[in-house]
Design a protein around this motif. Structure first.
Motif, mmCIF file in Angstrom:
data_model
loop_
_atom_site.group_PDB
_atom_site.id
_atom_site.type_symbol
_atom_site.label_atom_id
_atom_site.label_comp_id
_atom_site.label_asym_id
_atom_site.label_seq_id
_atom_site.Cartn_x
_atom_site.Cartn_y
_atom_site.Cartn_z
ATOM 1 N N SER A 62 -13.930 -58.373 -23.452
ATOM 2 C CA SER A 62 -13.457 -58.471 -22.070
ATOM 3 C C SER A 62 -12.726 -57.195 -21.689
ATOM 4 N N ALA A 63 -13.150 -56.569 -20.614
ATOM 5 C CA ALA A 63 -12.522 -55.323 -20.174
ATOM 6 C C ALA A 63 -11.038 -55.549 -19.882
ATOM 7 N N GLY A 64 -10.693 -56.744 -19.323
ATOM 8 C CA GLY A 64 -9.295 -57.049 -19.018
ATOM 9 C C GLY A 64 -8.432 -57.013 -20.273
ATOM 10 N N THR A 65 -8.883 -57.727 -21.319
ATOM 11 C CA THR A 65 -8.139 -57.746 -22.585
ATOM 12 C C THR A 65 -8.028 -56.336 -23.164
ATOM 13 N N ARG A 66 -9.137 -55.575 -23.092
ATOM 14 C CA ARG A 66 -9.114 -54.207 -23.622
ATOM 15 C C ARG A 66 -8.063 -53.367 -22.901
ATOM 16 N N TRP A 67 -8.001 -53.482 -21.555
ATOM 17 C CA TRP A 67 -7.021 -52.693 -20.809
ATOM 18 C C TRP A 67 -5.587 -53.079 -21.176
ATOM 19 N N ILE A 68 -5.324 -54.415 -21.362
ATOM 20 C CA ILE A 68 -3.959 -54.866 -21.680
ATOM 21 C C ILE A 68 -3.488 -54.246 -22.997
ATOM 22 N N PHE A 69 -4.347 -54.358 -24.056
ATOM 23 C CA PHE A 69 -3.900 -53.834 -25.347
ATOM 24 C C PHE A 69 -3.907 -52.308 -25.383
ATOM 25 N N TRP A 70 -4.778 -51.700 -24.580
ATOM 26 C CA TRP A 70 -4.768 -50.242 -24.458
ATOM 27 C C TRP A 70 -3.411 -49.803 -23.900
ATOM 28 N N ALA A 71 -2.962 -50.499 -22.830
ATOM 29 C CA ALA A 71 -1.683 -50.154 -22.200
ATOM 30 C C ALA A 71 -0.520 -50.402 -23.161
ATOM 31 N N LEU A 72 -0.572 -51.526 -23.894
ATOM 32 C CA LEU A 72 0.505 -51.829 -24.848
ATOM 33 C C LEU A 72 0.575 -50.762 -25.946
ATOM 34 N N ALA A 73 -0.602 -50.333 -26.457
ATOM 35 C CA ALA A 73 -0.616 -49.323 -27.532
ATOM 36 C C ALA A 73 -0.150 -47.962 -27.011
ATOM 37 N N MET A 74 -0.308 -47.735 -25.707
ATOM 38 C CA MET A 74 0.129 -46.454 -25.137
ATOM 39 C C MET A 74 1.662 -46.324 -25.157
ATOM 40 N N ILE A 75 2.381 -47.475 -25.185
ATOM 41 C CA ILE A 75 3.862 -47.394 -25.174
ATOM 42 C C ILE A 75 4.372 -46.697 -26.444
ATOM 43 N N PRO A 76 4.049 -47.214 -27.665
ATOM 44 C CA PRO A 76 4.499 -46.456 -28.849
ATOM 45 C C PRO A 76 3.926 -45.034 -28.892
ATOM 46 N N PHE A 77 2.686 -44.859 -28.385
ATOM 47 C CA PHE A 77 2.096 -43.508 -28.370
ATOM 48 C C PHE A 77 2.962 -42.548 -27.566
ATOM 49 N N LEU A 78 3.407 -43.001 -26.374
ATOM 50 C CA LEU A 78 4.220 -42.127 -25.523
ATOM 51 C C LEU A 78 5.603 -41.877 -26.132
ATOM 52 N N ILE A 79 6.143 -42.899 -26.832
ATOM 53 C CA ILE A 79 7.438 -42.686 -27.506
ATOM 54 C C ILE A 79 7.275 -41.629 -28.607
ATOM 55 N N ILE A 80 6.131 -41.698 -29.342
ATOM 56 C CA ILE A 80 5.875 -40.700 -30.387
ATOM 57 C C ILE A 80 5.790 -39.300 -29.764
ATOM 58 N N VAL A 81 5.055 -39.176 -28.654
ATOM 59 C CA VAL A 81 4.931 -37.877 -27.986
ATOM 60 C C VAL A 81 6.317 -37.368 -27.577
ATOM 61 N N PHE A 82 7.137 -38.276 -27.002
ATOM 62 C CA PHE A 82 8.494 -37.906 -26.597
ATOM 63 C C PHE A 82 9.298 -37.435 -27.808
ATOM 64 N N ASP A 83 9.226 -38.192 -28.919
ATOM 65 C CA ASP A 83 9.957 -37.819 -30.135
ATOM 66 C C ASP A 83 9.541 -36.451 -30.651
#
Lengths: 267, 267
Positions: free
Chosen positions: A144-165
């Motif tokens: 489901s594209a909807g489910t894929r987008w939700i978990f994509w967005a959730l995984a982007m949060i730690p990714f962005l924190i890593i980039v910030f760090d």
């Protein structure tokens, strides 16, 4: 698990050859890094060892993925048929949950931060990396594209924190690196972030209307290229930093390493 | 992918044995080069390591090509029959895209050019090498002689630039090599260029009227011989240069390395 697509012989072969290319590249990088340990000082041996381990773990998983790909299809007279056997794509996530925290550890180890700073930063980044991979998985196995987008967005949060760090949290520490190595360490951060950007892009390919065989081929080839750059390419970069810092800190020691222990003891 | 030819038992076996010979030769060269790293100074270890990696990557691909050849034919009572499984010749190009840039890097590393000169020249030659291999592939997989000639001609352009770079661009740098090693380094260029000439010759075999089974056998055996000379032969040559230069730069250090720690304890 996605339903497997019907592929042309050309599409099947493109994935097949990309997976074999990944085995060869990551395997060669493993040996390069293990052998090159002898050319860096004792302070940087662990960083180079772990870089080699990441490539070794990845080449093991590519060997498994290759075999799984081969078993999922049979080819006769240039016609590709599904055998009914599953293509196990989960190997990729099993790989990443192990190698992605090790990749951030490589970078922190080669920076050689003083006191507890190194282990604190490495632990924090490694935990964030594990959370990032774990959040991507439920999306990856969903159709489901909807489910894929939700978990994509959730995984982007730690990714962005890593980039910030990496860019804000490590700013001071990079300023304290020896002058010769400062540019290389700073570039290593960029390589890490830029190669990691491949993954969320490949992830969204099926959600951007790229469907069917094209999507399967895009995902498999895309992840293979990303893994080669982020693991073999990054690992060779970590070795270059380790060699440069070893030389800057102790030019004589490095020469001794070349001539084994005899010369050092004789002096 | 070419349609597979019907072969006699003798033709099938000639290719089969050539591929096995390549696995043995390249595998042995890999181990020789990895073990011999300990006999060169730290300045030349990377050149010898990469020479070994090239042979390792090539022996991996020859193992795959051998298995693919075996699966494409079945032999019973000296009669060779096609099984319908594809013979994956693309492994050669997957190999070259990785090993050919590494081969020019070996030569530049063993020359040990000062400052940025080495990495600049190595990058330039490696990029040209990748373009050369990539341009050959569309011709190789085509059955039309016209298409083959076009891509052959296109791939010859980067090849001729590489030859020019090796003979004109490196002239000064060779003059600066230690006297003992100058002849060897100059000869290494010749070996690189002469062994690389095999490939465009093998490539044109089917366009020169050599067709059918003879063409298949000629291509497989020809490329195997070319790979053995250009990788194992060239790699051993790189080691010889590295050993000669290590000795010239520090005769005592090298002797110590040879005697390892036992000598140190005895002293």
């Amino acid at each position: 698990m996605h339903p497997l697509e019907n592929l042309t012989f050309g599409q099947y072969s493109f994935v097949y050859n990309s997976l074999s290319f990944a085995i060869a590249t990551l395997g060669a990088a493993t040996i390069f890094l293990f052998l090159s340990r002898s050319q860096v000082s004792v302070n940087y041996k662990s960083a180079v060892t772990i870089s080699g381990l990441v490539c070794l773990i990845a080449s093991y998983h590519y060997y498994r993925i290759f075999n799984s790909w081969e078993a999922a299809y049979s080819v006769a007279n240039n016609v590709v048929t599904k055998t009914g056997q599953p293509f196990n794509d989960a190997y990729r996530y099993v790989d990443w949950i192990l190698t992605v925290p090790l990749l951030v550890t490589e970078l922190i180890l080669v920076m050689r931060l003083p006191g507890k700073e190194g282990s604190n930063k490495a632990t924090r980044l490694a935990v964030l990396a594990v959370i990032m991979v774990a959040l991507g998985y439920p999306g990856e196995i969903s159709n489901s594209a909807g489910t894929r987008w939700i978990f994509w967005a959730l995984a982007m949060i730690p990714f962005l924190i890593i980039v910030f760090d990496l860019f804000v949290g490590l700013k001071d520490a990079i300023g304290r690196q020896p002058e010769d190595a400062r540019g290389l360490v700073s570039a290593a951060r960029w390589i890490l972030v830029l190669t990691w950007c491949f993954y969320p892009i490949v992830f969204v390919l099926p959600m951007l209307g790229l469907s069917g065989p094209g999507s399967t081929v895009g995902i498999q080839v895309g992840y293979s290229v990303a893994d080669i750059l982020a693991k073999a390419g990054f690992g060779v970069f970590i070795y270059a930093i380790a060699a440069k810092k070893s030389e800057a800190e102790n030019p004589q020691g490095l020469r001794d390493a070349g001539y084994a222990s005899a010369g050092a003891v004789a002096r």
